[in-house]
Motif scaffolding. Structure first.
Motif, PDB file in Angstrom:
ATOM      1  N   MET A   1      25.133  30.862  35.740  1.00 23.50           N
ATOM      2  CA  MET A   1      23.324  31.044  35.881  1.00 23.50           C
ATOM      3  C   MET A   1      23.386  29.878  36.761  1.00 23.50           C
TER       4      MET A   1
ATOM      5  N   GLU B   1      17.089  29.723  36.712  1.00 27.88           N
ATOM      6  CA  GLU B   1      17.269  31.225  36.296  1.00 27.88           C
ATOM      7  C   GLU B   1      17.013  31.167  34.448  1.00 27.88           C
ATOM      8  N   CYS B   2      18.299  30.128  34.411  1.00 22.01           N
ATOM      9  CA  CYS B   2      18.590  29.880  32.929  1.00 22.01           C
ATOM     10  C   CYS B   2      16.746  29.356  31.801  1.00 22.01           C
TER      11      CYS B   2
ATOM     12  N   ASN C   1      27.372  26.033  33.972  1.00 20.33           N
ATOM     13  CA  ASN C   1      28.500  26.627  34.038  1.00 20.33           C
ATOM     14  C   ASN C   1      28.433  25.949  32.475  1.00 20.33           C
TER      15      ASN C   1
ATOM     16  N   TRP D   1      33.101  29.802  43.757  1.00 21.02           N
ATOM     17  CA  TRP D   1      33.693  30.289  42.822  1.00 21.02           C
ATOM     18  C   TRP D   1      34.804  29.179  42.652  1.00 21.02           C
TER      19      TRP D   1
ATOM     20  N   ARG E   1      30.184  27.427  40.729  1.00 23.64           N
ATOM     21  CA  ARG E   1      30.855  28.679  39.639  1.00 23.64           C
ATOM     22  C   ARG E   1      32.338  28.927  39.313  1.00 23.64           C
TER      23      ARG E   1
ATOM     24  N   THR F   1      27.747  35.453  27.097  1.00 24.09           N
ATOM     25  CA  THR F   1      26.348  34.754  28.103  1.00 24.09           C
ATOM     26  C   THR F   1      25.928  34.513  27.707  1.00 24.09           C
TER      27      THR F   1
ATOM     28  N   SER G   1      35.339  29.741  37.416  1.00 21.23           N
ATOM     29  CA  SER G   1      35.108  30.906  36.674  1.00 21.23           C
ATOM     30  C   SER G   1      36.447  30.897  35.457  1.00 21.23           C
TER      31      SER G   1
ATOM     32  N   ASP H   1      32.161  30.409  29.752  1.00 22.44           N
ATOM     33  CA  ASP H   1      32.311  32.299  29.968  1.00 22.44           C
ATOM     34  C   ASP H   1      31.901  32.502  31.014  1.00 22.44           C
ATOM     35  N   ASP H   2      31.795  34.044  30.531  1.00 28.44           N
ATOM     36  CA  ASP H   2      31.956  34.820  31.455  1.00 28.44           C
ATOM     37  C   ASP H   2      30.194  34.958  33.272  1.00 28.44           C
ATOM     38  N   GLN H   3      29.409  34.111  32.720  1.00 26.38           N
ATOM     39  CA  GLN H   3      28.613  34.371  33.751  1.00 26.38           C
ATOM     40  C   GLN H   3      27.547  32.734  34.333  1.00 26.38           C
TER      41      GLN H   3
END
Ligand code: NAP
Length: 308
Positions: free
Chosen positions: A232, A236-237, A199, A134, A267, A284, A269, A228-230
């Motif tokens: 990935m 996964e995307c 991100n 992060w 990541r 998300t 934050s 954004d908050d998440q």
């Protein structure tokens, strides 16, 4: 001095409302201009080219061709503003275009609007971490590329002159998603050995973050991540897109091509901006895809549950 008039300005009515200049009225700039205009601000937008200004002549605020990298053009354009946003982009471009548009552009705006709040839209590409950790605004910034170093130099200049820096993650929204485009074009690959976090932030959430920052008195001389908050994993995307669009997963392979964010894997934050009270419409990727991006593409605007 008489204002020079550009096409859309001829219809403009000037009020006593707070005034904002969006220097770089492109994808993000327009959404931001629209938001400030809807909130009652008196907006002016600048583009590099006459063509782009003319294409936006239906906007309810004036858009004029003014090259921010040209100090005479920036200095000669009259107008008093309560806030100025540097939102111009080099559209990829090389190191010289980065220097002209970001560094010289910012310097010209800061010189021309010395008494005005200036906000720079920078990029989370300045974080070069590769371990998936992060990162916050306090984290190390050591961009591998020279272009990233120019961005950092521009940030430093803006902060020294009491401006605000918004580090934007990968921008997506209606009509724009690099991941979706690659997925649909069949050029995406799932690189198991070099999977990395993506991100991103929706265009409209960027506009709301900029509005949030410029309408609060105390937040100058600061850096804020706008993301954004998440984060990935890229794989996964693609998995989500494959399932949602009923298409095969991209092949396993080595990702090729130059990436703007180099080989970084981190990541980013948004806790700092969140802690001040900023809220997102699209926290998300799933929110952004379902509620906005796929909806802007009629062929995909079908809820998952109604597909068989
Ligand atoms: N793309 C991403 O994922 C990403 C990620 C992080 C940060 N950012 C940053 O976010 C900001 C906004 O990006 P965007 O995608 O909205 O850009 P965009 O759609 O490419 O629009 C850029 C705008 O800037 C104008 N412009 C370019 N050079 C200029 C100059 N010298 N003087 C005045 N205006 C100029 C362009 O005018 P013309 O149309 O006439 O050329 C256009 O209106 C940029 O600072 C970009 O670097 C982007």
């Amino acid at each position: 001095m008489q204002r020079p008039r550009c096409a859309s300005e001829q219809r403009g009515v000037y009020s006593e409302m707070p005034r904002i200049l969006i220097a770089g009225c492109g994808y993000v700039g327009q959404a931001t201009a629209d938001l400030f205009h809807a909130a009652g601000w008196d907006v002016e937008g600048w583009t590099a080219s006459e063509e782009s200004a003319a294409a936006l002549s239906a906007k309810p605020y004036p858009i004029c061709p003014v090259d921010i990298s040209n100090c005479d053009q920036a200095a000669e354009r009259p107008g008093v503003f309560d806030a100025v946003i540097h939102c111009a982009s080099s559209r990829g471009g090389g190191i010289e275009s980065y220097r002209q548009i970001y560094l010289n552009g910012a310097r010209n705006l800061l010189d021309r609007f010395a008494e005005t709040k200036v906000l720079l839209t920078s990029s989370t590409s300045v974080y070069a971490q590769r371990d998936g950790s992060w990162v916050s605004e306090e984290s190390e910034t050591k961009p591998a590329r020279e272009t990233g170093q120019v961005l950092l130099e521009t940030e430093k200049l803006v902060l020294e002159r009491r401006g605000t820096v918004a580090r934007l993650a990968g921008i997506y929204g209606p009509g724009r998603s690099a991941l979706l485009s690659k997925f649909l074009a069949g050029t995406a690959t799932i690189d198991r050995e070099n999977d990395r976090f993506v991100n991103q932030v929706h265009r409209d959430d960027i506009a709301s973050a900029i509005y949030f920052l410029l309408t609060r008195e105390t937040q100058q001389t600061q850096i804020y991540n706008v993301v954004d908050d998440q984060p990935m994993l890229q794989s996964e995307c693609y998995r989500w897109l494959a399932q949602r669009l009923h298409r095969p997963l991209p092949p396993i392979g080595k990702s090729t091509g130059e990436r703007k964010r180099g080989n970084s894997n981190k990541r980013v934050s948004n806790a700092k901006l969140r802690s001040l009270g900023w809220t997102l419409q699209y926290p998300t990727l799933v929110d952004a895809m379902e509620k906005s991006i796929l909806r802007s593409m009629p062929v995909f605007d079908v809820p998952l549950s109604s597909k068989t």
